[in-house]
Design an enzyme around this catalytic site. Structure first.
Site, PDB file in Angstrom:
ATOM      1  N   ALA A   1       0.904  -1.542  -0.006  1.00  0.00           N
ATOM      2  CA  ALA A   1      -0.549   0.181  -0.312  1.00  0.00           C
ATOM      3  C   ALA A   1       0.991   1.215   0.300  1.00  0.00           C
ATOM      4  O   ALA A   1       0.647   2.364  -0.409  1.00  0.00           O
ATOM      5  CB  ALA A   1      -1.094  -0.177   1.296  1.00  0.00           C
ATOM      6  N   TYR A   2       2.067   1.201   1.193  1.00  0.00           N
ATOM      7  CA  TYR A   2       2.341   2.410   0.985  1.00  0.00           C
ATOM      8  C   TYR A   2       3.271   2.617  -0.706  1.00  0.00           C
ATOM      9  O   TYR A   2       3.460   4.185  -1.307  1.00  0.00           O
ATOM     10  CB  TYR A   2       3.241   1.732   2.664  1.00  0.00           C
ATOM     11  CG  TYR A   2       4.554   3.368   2.713  1.00  0.00           C
ATOM     12  CD1 TYR A   2       4.066   4.029   2.993  1.00  0.00           C
ATOM     13  CD2 TYR A   2       5.853   2.676   1.690  1.00  0.00           C
ATOM     14  CE1 TYR A   2       5.030   5.277   3.496  1.00  0.00           C
ATOM     15  CE2 TYR A   2       6.623   4.320   2.269  1.00  0.00           C
ATOM     16  CZ  TYR A   2       6.225   5.640   2.926  1.00  0.00           C
ATOM     17  OH  TYR A   2       6.862   6.502   3.173  1.00  0.00           O
ATOM     18  N   SER A   3       4.089   1.673  -0.707  1.00  0.00           N
ATOM     19  CA  SER A   3       5.259   2.199  -1.377  1.00  0.00           C
ATOM     20  C   SER A   3       4.283   2.392  -3.495  1.00  0.00           C
ATOM     21  O   SER A   3       5.108   2.492  -3.817  1.00  0.00           O
ATOM     22  CB  SER A   3       5.896   0.696  -1.882  1.00  0.00           C
ATOM     23  OG  SER A   3       6.628   0.101  -1.261  1.00  0.00           O
TER      24      SER A   3
ATOM     25  N   SER B   1       0.921   3.816  -3.342  1.00  0.00           N
ATOM     26  CA  SER B   1       1.018   4.843  -3.134  1.00  0.00           C
ATOM     27  C   SER B   1       2.159   6.063  -3.371  1.00  0.00           C
ATOM     28  O   SER B   1       1.942   7.573  -3.973  1.00  0.00           O
ATOM     29  CB  SER B   1       0.808   5.479  -1.836  1.00  0.00           C
ATOM     30  OG  SER B   1       0.950   5.166  -1.298  1.00  0.00           O
TER      31      SER B   1
END
Ligand code: ZN
Length: 702
Positions: free
Chosen positions: A589-591, A593
């Site tokens: 999710a982090y990467s 986004s």
């Protein structure tokens, strides 16, 4: 004005400073009383002195003039705020016909009794030449209103009586000091001296007497004005105010356009930018709609001392509520015309005098905007506020003058003399300004560790910084920490939600209204979620996308109209991540986004180059923050990473240190330094990514 002198307070003051003469302690006390009254003294205006016998180091007795230091505010003055100067050598200067600025400065420096004391007030010679032990000097508004009337001398006599002597306007420095000495010779019993278009001096053998005479004479002038204007109405305004005091979007547009139009082009092709202050009280809005409003702008300062803060003439902007393109066009024209007239007058004034003054910039400092009130400019937020305080009181005084009769401005050449007088110019900043002076930076996610590091470095580089975060408590914590370190003058905070465009837009309007606009945008707000794709909850994924990708997009998008109105370029520095080039498992999710935010930033670099806006990225890795403000990202990620690697918190930090080529621990300040570098515009760079990770080969940008 009434006397606020209290024997008890005076005694307390003497007791508070046991090491210094009681006369000086009392001098401090009554100086603060004067300084606390804005109708007498504004921002470093006014000065006071005491003559006190004091032996030199060898025990020889001599008289010392203690005079307020130049530019020091009377309101909070302390004993070291007074410069001690030997009196006799100064008195001898009275035989001279002229005294060049450099010579005067030299005399003052060599006769100061302490090398550490401040420069003496610009009015030091008058204080030295007159014999009175205590001299108080203010630019009392009521006195200036009286001397600004046609036939001012007669009015002053009628209002203040025979104990107050009168002097027509005279250039400060040696000419005024000698003229005052002449008046004293003819009126040895004078209790006060009024100098037309300048202010009033009062005299006494005691601190109390000089102060109470100031209170009495200023009080008489005020009573006279009240008596004569009783029942006289102010002029009717031509139309209803088109804007409301609370309209942030209107004022934001106005300040952005004004500061953009006024920015000074530098030789290097950049801009020297201003901060602004807005005074949109119902009283100022009303004043801007009076038929005399344009006259307020052209009739000049109340006292030439104000010229370095407000310049003599102001800019008047009509039809404030028109559509944006006409407002922009109107303001550009007003500023263009102002500059032209300023430059022309400057050239004429230097020619008449055959002097080589170094010209200040030609931009106005005060705008009176019809239907909207006052917008003032300064190279620091404080300077803008000082100009606003002076302008606001000037408007009020001019309205009162008009009710009384007519306001006659001081001859323009006197104001030019004072604006460019060496000792006055010394009050302005002389050193090369810090790198980002004049710029406003907005940092989102400022309540976190990296946000704090970035804001800290931007403040250290001279920018004004608006901290943004959605979490009130962490925002307050970072604000308090930075306010303690840098003061509140260049620091603002605004709570907003980057996932909602309207929230960002409104926040930018409020920040612009307070500081003038925005030049540096740092989209930094971010959240993390740890889960393998297989287990990644769609809602959680969406939340991360909302903050990290949509938040970056909203922040950039809301900045574009601001940059466009200002027309002075700008810098966007996006806090990206090492993960964009070198992603890690369970961090989808982090990467994803961050990769999206990275791409939209590069698109912005392509699209905003025309506006002179650079968009660059910084890729930090493993910034943990400290105990005070820990990294929120690592609070989420850390436990999982520790578990998977079997490490404790210290072990984890050490693990990341050993992982990079340089074997360094990456700090939030490192990220801040990179932001400052991009924001400085020292290299012609846009669309670039700078890793702040100690060197991770897999994350080398490509
Ligand atoms: Zn003065």
């Amino acid at each position: 004005m009434i006397s606020l002198y209290s024997e008890k307070e005076a005694k307390r003051m003497v007791a508070q400073y046991p090491g210094i003469p009681a006369e000086l302690a009392l001098r401090v006390y009554t100086s603060r009383l004067l300084g606390g009254d804005p109708s007498l003294v504004l921002h470093g205006g006014g000065n006071t002195s005491a003559k006190i016998p004091m032996p030199d180091i060898a025990g020889k007795s001599r008289e010392i003039l203690f005079i307020k230091g130049s530019g020091i505010d009377l309101a909070g003055i302390e004993p070291p705020g007074f410069a001690g100067v030997e009196l006799e050598p100064l008195r001898r200067l009275a035989i001279l016909d002229s005294l060049p600025d450099e010579e005067m400065e030299n005399e003052l420096q060599v006769h100061k009794i302490s090398a550490r004391s401040p420069d003496p007030s610009v009015e030091v010679l008058l204080h030295a030449f007159l014999p009175h032990r205590f001299i108080d000097h203010t630019h009392a508004e009521a006195i200036l209103i009286l001397t600004g009337q046609p036939g001012g001398e007669g009015i002053v006599n009628e209002a203040l009586g025979a104990k107050a002597a009168f002097l027509p306007y005279c250039r400060p420095g040696l000419p005024l000091a000698k003229a005052a000495l002449g008046v004293y010779g003819r009126n040895p019993g004078m209790e006060a001296l009024v100098v037309a278009g300048h202010g009033i001096f009062t005299f006494g053998d005691e601190a109390r007497t000089a102060y109470e005479r100031m209170a009495a004479f200023a009080g008489k002038a005020e009573a006279y004005i009240r008596r004569k204007t009783r029942g006289r109405e102010e002029g009717a305004i031509r139309r209803k105010p088109p804007v409301q005091e609370k309209d942030d979007f209107f004022y934001a547009r106005l300040t952005q356009i004004i500061r953009g139009a006024a920015a000074v082009k530098t030789e290097e092709g950049g801009f020297r930018r201003f901060y602004t202050a807005v005074r949109a009280t119902p009283e100022m809005i009303r004043a801007s709609l009076l038929p005399e409003a344009a006259g307020f702008c052209s009739s000049g300062v109340l006292t030439p001392d104000h010229a370095i803060r407000t310049k003599n003439k102001w800019a008047f902007v009509v039809r404030a509520a028109e559509d944006e393109p006409s407002l922009q066009e109107g303001i550009s024209k007003v500023v263009r015309d102002y500059r032209e007239i300023y430059d022309r007058s400057f050239a004429a004034q230097t020619k008449i005098r055959a002097v080589a003054w170094e010209k200040r910039d030609s931009a106005p400092r005060v705008f009176l905007v019809s239907g909207a009130g006052l917008v003032t400019l300064g190279f620091t937020p404080r300077e803008a506020r000082v100009a606003a305080d002076i302008a606001e009181r000037t408007v009020r005084a001019k309205i009162l003058s008009q009710k009384l009769g007519k306001y006659e401005p001081i001859a323009e050449e006197h104001v030019w003399d004072m604006e460019y007088w060496g000792p006055q110019q010394k009050k302005l900043e002389r050193e090369a300004p810090p790198l980002l002076r004049g710029q406003v930076a907005v940092v989102t996610g400022a309540g976190g560790a990296i946000g704090l590091g970035i804001a800290d470095r931007l403040l250290a580089a001279g920018a004004a910084v608006a901290l943004g975060d959605i979490a009130e408590s962490s925002l307050e914590k970072v604000y308090a920490f930075l306010a303690k370190k840098y003061g509140r003058d260049r620091l603002e905070r605004e709570r907003f939600d980057v996932t909602r465009y309207e929230s960002v837009e409104r926040a930018f309007a409020r920040i612009s209204r307070r500081l003038g606009g925005i030049d540096i945008l740092v989209p930094n707000a971010g959240v993390a979620h740890v889960a393998k794709v297989e287990n990644l909850d769609s809602e959680k994924f969406k939340q991360v996308i909302d903050v990290n990708l949509m938040g970056t997009f909203h922040t950039i998008k809301a900045g574009v109209p601001v940059f466009r109105r200002q027309g002075t370029g700008g810098s966007i520095v996006v806090v990206s991540s090492k993960n964009v080039f070198d992603p890690g498992a369970s961090f989808g999710a982090y990467s994803a986004s961050k990769a999206g935010a990275h791409q939209i930033s590069k698109i912005a670099a392509l699209e905003l180059a025309d506006l002179g806006v650079r968009v660059n990225l910084v890729n930090p890795d493993a910034v943990f923050g400290d105990k005070e403000v820990p990294s929120k990202l690592w609070e989420v990620v850390g436990p999982e990473r520790m578990k998977s690697r079997g490490l404790d918190p210290e072990g984890l930090k050490e693990y990341y240190r050993q992982r990079n080529l340089l074997k360094v621990r990456v700090t939030a300040e490192h990220v801040g330094n990179a932001v400052v570098f991009f924001a400085s515009g020292l290299t012609p760079t846009t669309g670039a990514t700078l890793p702040i990770d100690g060197g991770i080969p897999a994350a080398f940008p490509r």
